[in-house]
Design a protein around this motif. Structure first.
Motif, PDB file in Angstrom:
ATOM      1  N   ASN A  40       0.811  -1.212   0.000  1.00 37.50           N
ATOM      2  CA  ASN A  40       0.000   0.000   0.000  1.00 37.50           C
ATOM      3  C   ASN A  40       0.849   1.268   0.000  1.00 37.50           C
ATOM      4  OD1 ASN A  40      -2.588   1.027  -0.232  1.00 37.50           O
ATOM      5  ND2 ASN A  40      -2.669   1.545   1.942  1.00 37.50           N
ATOM      6  N   ARG A  41       2.094   1.142  -0.468  1.00 39.25           N
ATOM      7  CA  ARG A  41       2.951   2.330  -0.557  1.00 39.25           C
ATOM      8  C   ARG A  41       2.690   3.029  -1.886  1.00 39.25           C
ATOM      9  NH1 ARG A  41       8.210  -1.052   0.967  1.00 39.25           N
ATOM     10  NH2 ARG A  41       7.479  -1.970  -0.966  1.00 39.25           N
ATOM     11  N   LYS A  42       2.703   4.359  -1.845  1.00 43.40           N
ATOM     12  CA  LYS A  42       2.450   5.140  -3.047  1.00 43.40           C
ATOM     13  C   LYS A  42       3.690   5.082  -3.932  1.00 43.40           C
ATOM     14  CE  LYS A  42       0.508   9.163  -2.084  1.00 43.40           C
ATOM     15  NZ  LYS A  42       0.412  10.631  -1.917  1.00 43.40           N
ATOM     16  N   VAL A  43       3.560   4.555  -5.147  1.00 47.67           N
ATOM     17  CA  VAL A  43       4.728   4.457  -6.026  1.00 47.67           C
ATOM     18  C   VAL A  43       4.550   5.299  -7.286  1.00 47.67           C
ATOM     19  CG1 VAL A  43       5.558   2.229  -5.198  1.00 47.67           C
ATOM     20  CG2 VAL A  43       3.819   2.297  -6.987  1.00 47.67           C
ATOM     21  N   LEU A  44       3.377   5.863  -7.449  1.00 49.75           N
ATOM     22  CA  LEU A  44       3.125   6.691  -8.624  1.00 49.75           C
ATOM     23  C   LEU A  44       1.974   7.650  -8.303  1.00 49.75           C
ATOM     24  CD1 LEU A  44       3.481   7.060 -11.845  1.00 49.75           C
ATOM     25  CD2 LEU A  44       1.513   5.551 -12.011  1.00 49.75           C
ATOM     26  N   THR A  45       2.103   8.899  -8.750  1.00 50.97           N
ATOM     27  CA  THR A  45       0.991   9.847  -8.605  1.00 50.97           C
ATOM     28  C   THR A  45       0.897  10.690  -9.863  1.00 50.97           C
ATOM     29  OG1 THR A  45       1.180   9.999  -6.200  1.00 50.97           O
ATOM     30  CG2 THR A  45       0.110  11.833  -7.279  1.00 50.97           C
ATOM     31  N   TYR A  46      -0.290  10.814 -10.372  1.00 51.75           N
ATOM     32  CA  TYR A  46      -0.500  11.746 -11.485  1.00 51.75           C
ATOM     33  C   TYR A  46      -1.875  12.392 -11.338  1.00 51.75           C
ATOM     34  CZ  TYR A  46      -3.178   7.873 -13.527  1.00 51.75           C
ATOM     35  OH  TYR A  46      -4.078   6.870 -13.738  1.00 51.75           O
ATOM     36  N   LYS A  47      -2.062  13.496 -12.034  1.00 49.82           N
ATOM     37  CA  LYS A  47      -3.329  14.226 -11.924  1.00 49.82           C
ATOM     38  C   LYS A  47      -4.297  13.777 -13.014  1.00 49.82           C
ATOM     39  CE  LYS A  47      -2.106  18.441  -9.507  1.00 49.82           C
ATOM     40  NZ  LYS A  47      -0.688  18.185  -9.263  1.00 49.82           N
ATOM     41  N   GLU A  48      -5.542  13.679 -12.628  1.00 44.83           N
ATOM     42  CA  GLU A  48      -6.580  13.318 -13.586  1.00 44.83           C
ATOM     43  C   GLU A  48      -7.715  14.332 -13.484  1.00 44.83           C
ATOM     44  OE1 GLU A  48      -8.307   9.131 -14.654  1.00 44.83           O
ATOM     45  OE2 GLU A  48      -9.462   9.944 -12.992  1.00 44.83           O
ATOM     46  N   THR A  49      -8.218  14.728 -14.639  1.00 45.19           N
ATOM     47  CA  THR A  49      -9.389  15.618 -14.663  1.00 45.19           C
ATOM     48  C   THR A  49     -10.612  14.769 -14.987  1.00 45.19           C
ATOM     49  OG1 THR A  49      -7.990  17.416 -15.441  1.00 45.19           O
ATOM     50  CG2 THR A  49     -10.362  17.692 -15.715  1.00 45.19           C
ATOM     51  N   SER A  50     -11.641  14.899 -14.187  1.00 44.58           N
ATOM     52  CA  SER A  50     -12.879  14.133 -14.403  1.00 44.58           C
ATOM     53  C   SER A  50     -14.034  15.114 -14.595  1.00 44.58           C
ATOM     54  CB  SER A  50     -13.200  13.262 -13.193  1.00 44.58           C
ATOM     55  OG  SER A  50     -12.106  12.435 -12.893  1.00 44.58           O
ATOM     56  N   VAL A  51     -14.775  14.899 -15.665  1.00 40.58           N
ATOM     57  CA  VAL A  51     -15.908  15.781 -15.947  1.00 40.58           C
ATOM     58  C   VAL A  51     -17.177  14.936 -16.004  1.00 40.58           C
ATOM     59  CG1 VAL A  51     -16.827  17.542 -17.511  1.00 40.58           C
ATOM     60  CG2 VAL A  51     -14.359  17.164 -17.374  1.00 40.58           C
ATOM     61  N   THR A  52     -18.187  15.366 -15.289  1.00 38.00           N
ATOM     62  CA  THR A  52     -19.469  14.649 -15.300  1.00 38.00           C
ATOM     63  C   THR A  52     -20.427  15.367 -16.242  1.00 38.00           C
ATOM     64  OG1 THR A  52     -19.127  14.060 -12.998  1.00 38.00           O
ATOM     65  CG2 THR A  52     -21.354  13.785 -13.847  1.00 38.00           C
ATOM     66  N   TYR A  53     -21.092  14.581 -17.086  1.00 36.67           N
ATOM     67  CA  TYR A  53     -22.125  15.112 -17.972  1.00 36.67           C
ATOM     68  C   TYR A  53     -23.455  14.453 -17.615  1.00 36.67           C
ATOM     69  CZ  TYR A  53     -18.488  17.135 -20.920  1.00 36.67           C
ATOM     70  OH  TYR A  53     -17.432  17.873 -21.375  1.00 36.67           O
ATOM     71  N   ARG A  54     -24.528  15.216 -17.732  1.00 40.61           N
ATOM     72  CA  ARG A  54     -25.866  14.654 -17.454  1.00 40.61           C
ATOM     73  C   ARG A  54     -26.787  14.932 -18.630  1.00 40.61           C
ATOM     74  NH1 ARG A  54     -28.386  15.276 -11.670  1.00 40.61           N
ATOM     75  NH2 ARG A  54     -29.055  17.303 -12.470  1.00 40.61           N
ATOM     76  N   ASN A  55     -27.690  13.976 -18.872  1.00 34.46           N
ATOM     77  CA  ASN A  55     -28.700  14.268 -19.891  1.00 34.46           C
ATOM     78  C   ASN A  55     -29.986  14.722 -19.192  1.00 34.46           C
ATOM     79  OD1 ASN A  55     -29.972  12.001 -18.932  1.00 34.46           O
ATOM     80  ND2 ASN A  55     -29.622  10.748 -20.745  1.00 34.46           N
ATOM     81  N   GLN A  56     -31.017  14.938 -19.963  1.00 39.23           N
ATOM     82  CA  GLN A  56     -32.245  15.510 -19.390  1.00 39.23           C
ATOM     83  C   GLN A  56     -32.883  14.608 -18.351  1.00 39.23           C
ATOM     84  OE1 GLN A  56     -34.785  16.867 -22.615  1.00 39.23           O
ATOM     85  NE2 GLN A  56     -34.313  18.974 -21.958  1.00 39.23           N
ATOM     86  N   SER A  57     -32.695  13.302 -18.492  1.00 37.43           N
ATOM     87  CA  SER A  57     -33.307  12.410 -17.509  1.00 37.43           C
ATOM     88  C   SER A  57     -32.397  12.208 -16.295  1.00 37.43           C
ATOM     89  CB  SER A  57     -33.662  11.067 -18.147  1.00 37.43           C
ATOM     90  OG  SER A  57     -32.506  10.480 -18.681  1.00 37.43           O
TER      91      SER A  57
END
Lengths: 185, 250
Positions: free
Chosen positions: B121-138
């Motif tokens: 459980n040691r951190k061996v890699l870190t990078y940034k991610e952009t997440s975008v949520t889209y919604r439809n009419q329902s």
């Protein structure tokens, strides 16, 4: 309902703004108020006052994170209420303990308490929080933002109470050092 | 300065950090490890599939990455106007749309770290991610993820169901099958066989045993890896491919 729509309701002066806010964030705000006040009636009144303040702030305000915006209002209103209650009868609870702990940082500092000073202090606090690991930061804010008890934080993190207490002690020490270095103490 | 002045100032600290602490108060735990190496999920360790943010990245052996988990949240906004700020924080520009032709509309954008962890459980890699949520009419949601290409990570470790070339860029459609099980769940022989099939993943840590399909279209353009994800595989491949094409400007 998503936050943007709730904010739109405030902007269109729809009374549904408050009911939707209450539905989505009522429990969150209540938990903040109750932690500070340890009194059901006072906590409920603070939550109601939060909605009123939000109504008065939007428009022109358009908060980027509605939950944090509401939480901040609730926290400040609750602290103010705790203070006025304390004037009549010394109030106890986590806030009194947290304030005692924060005294370790400020000591007998004679620095002025101006709006400019507060701005600098907030910048410095954010810089300090940036340096902490996510766990440390959350522990610090659970204690001094949400005013959770050490045992509650221990339960949430899975750490022992003594570990939490010692983490907080070390973090207070580091913060004091930084504030002194930056001339804020 | 008095202690309550400091207490008040603490109240004005960054919103993201306040919400990060609230997650701890809510008892939201980060997933620690998945049994099968490529099985990856991030977000909240519960059975609700809506919390599954991304899947099917594969860490190369030399780093011995056993799991990828959500790390520090750097930015979050439900305003499209803040997208530029998000990209600045992420450190890379990405193709983005406020609204797609099929009605999916921008809902929110987040920038957070993805942490690769080894067996201890040691951190061996870190990078940034952009997440975008889209919604439809329902109210149905699709998720767009983007990150700068990492040599150690690929978007899927098994063959695509379909692929299409859009404006010179190859986009692939994948359909993964997930079985979420409680931490103490004992795999049956049938489970083990099922889990060995390409595209099938078993993830531990849910309250109940649940199965779900996740579909996504992924592609790489100008050093940025993209994926559009459908957490319950409700939309057709055509829908996801057409959204990918719109994002690419085709």
């Amino acid at each position: 309902m998503d936050d943007e729509k709730i904010i739109d309701l405030y902007w269109s002066r729809s009374e549904n703004a408050i009911s939707e806010t209450s539905r989505k964030y009522g429990r969150y705000c209540y938990s903040i108020a109750y932690h500070i006040l340890s009194n059901n009636e006072d906590a409920e009144e603070c939550v109601s006052d939060t909605y009123l303040s939000a109504w008065n702030a939007m428009p022109p305000g358009r908060p980027a994170v509605l939950s944090a915006f509401l939480g901040r209002i609730t926290r400040q209103l609750s602290i103010d209420r705790w203070r006025s209650r304390s004037r009549e009868k010394r109030g106890g609870g986590e806030i009194a303990l947290a304030l005692d702990e924060l005294t370790e940082i400020v000591g007998d500092s004679q620095s002025p308490e101006t709006a400019m000073m507060e701005k600098d202090l907030v910048f410095s606090l954010n810089r300090y929080l940036d340096t902490l690991s996510q766990t440390e930061r959350s522990v610090f804010l659970c204690r001094y933002w949400y005013l959770d008890s050490i045992s509650e934080i221990a339960e949430k993190t899975g750490f022992t109470t003594s570990k939490i207490a010692s983490m907080l002690f070390r973090m207070r020490g580091r913060l004091k050092k930084q504030l002194m270095k930056e001339g804020l103490l | 300065m008095k202690n309550d002045f400091l207490l008040h100032a603490i109240g004005q600290t960054k919103e993201d950090y306040i919400m990060e602490a609230q997650q701890l108060r809510d008892g939201v735990k980060k997933p620690r490890q998945t049994r099968r190496k490529p099985a990856l999920w991030k977000g909240v360790l519960i059975a609700a599939i809506i919390s599954l943010m991304t899947v099917t990245a594969y860490a190369a052996d030399f780093l011995n990455i056993q799991s990828l988990t959500s790390g520090t949240l750097h930015f979050s906004s439900s305003s499209y106007k803040k997208a530029e700020k998000a990209m600045k924080i992420a450190g890379f520009q990405m193709d983005l749309k406020e609204q797609f032709g099929n009605g999916y509309t921008f809902d929110n954008i987040r920038v957070e770290d993805v942490d690769g962890r080894d067996e201890q459980n040691r951190k061996v890699l870190t990078y940034k991610e952009t997440s975008v949520t889209y919604r439809n009419q329902s109210g149905y949601r699709l998720y767009l993820h983007a990150y700068q290409k990492q040599e150690e990570i690929t978007q899927s470790d098994h063959a695509a169901v379909q692929s299409r070339v859009i404006g010179g860029v190859t986009a692939t459609y994948h359909l993964d099958h997930y079985k979420f099980v409680p931490a103490d769940y004992q795999l049956t022989e049938a489970d083990k066989l099922w889990g060995q099939q390409p595209g099938n993943f078993i993830s531990y840590g849910s309250d109940l045993v649940e199965k779900t399909d996740v579909s996504f279209v992924c592609w790489e353009k100008e050093g940025i890896c993209y994926s559009i994800m459908d957490m319950t595989a409700k939309e057709t491949p055509d829908t996801l491919f057409s959204m990918a094409a719109e994002l690419m400007g085709n």
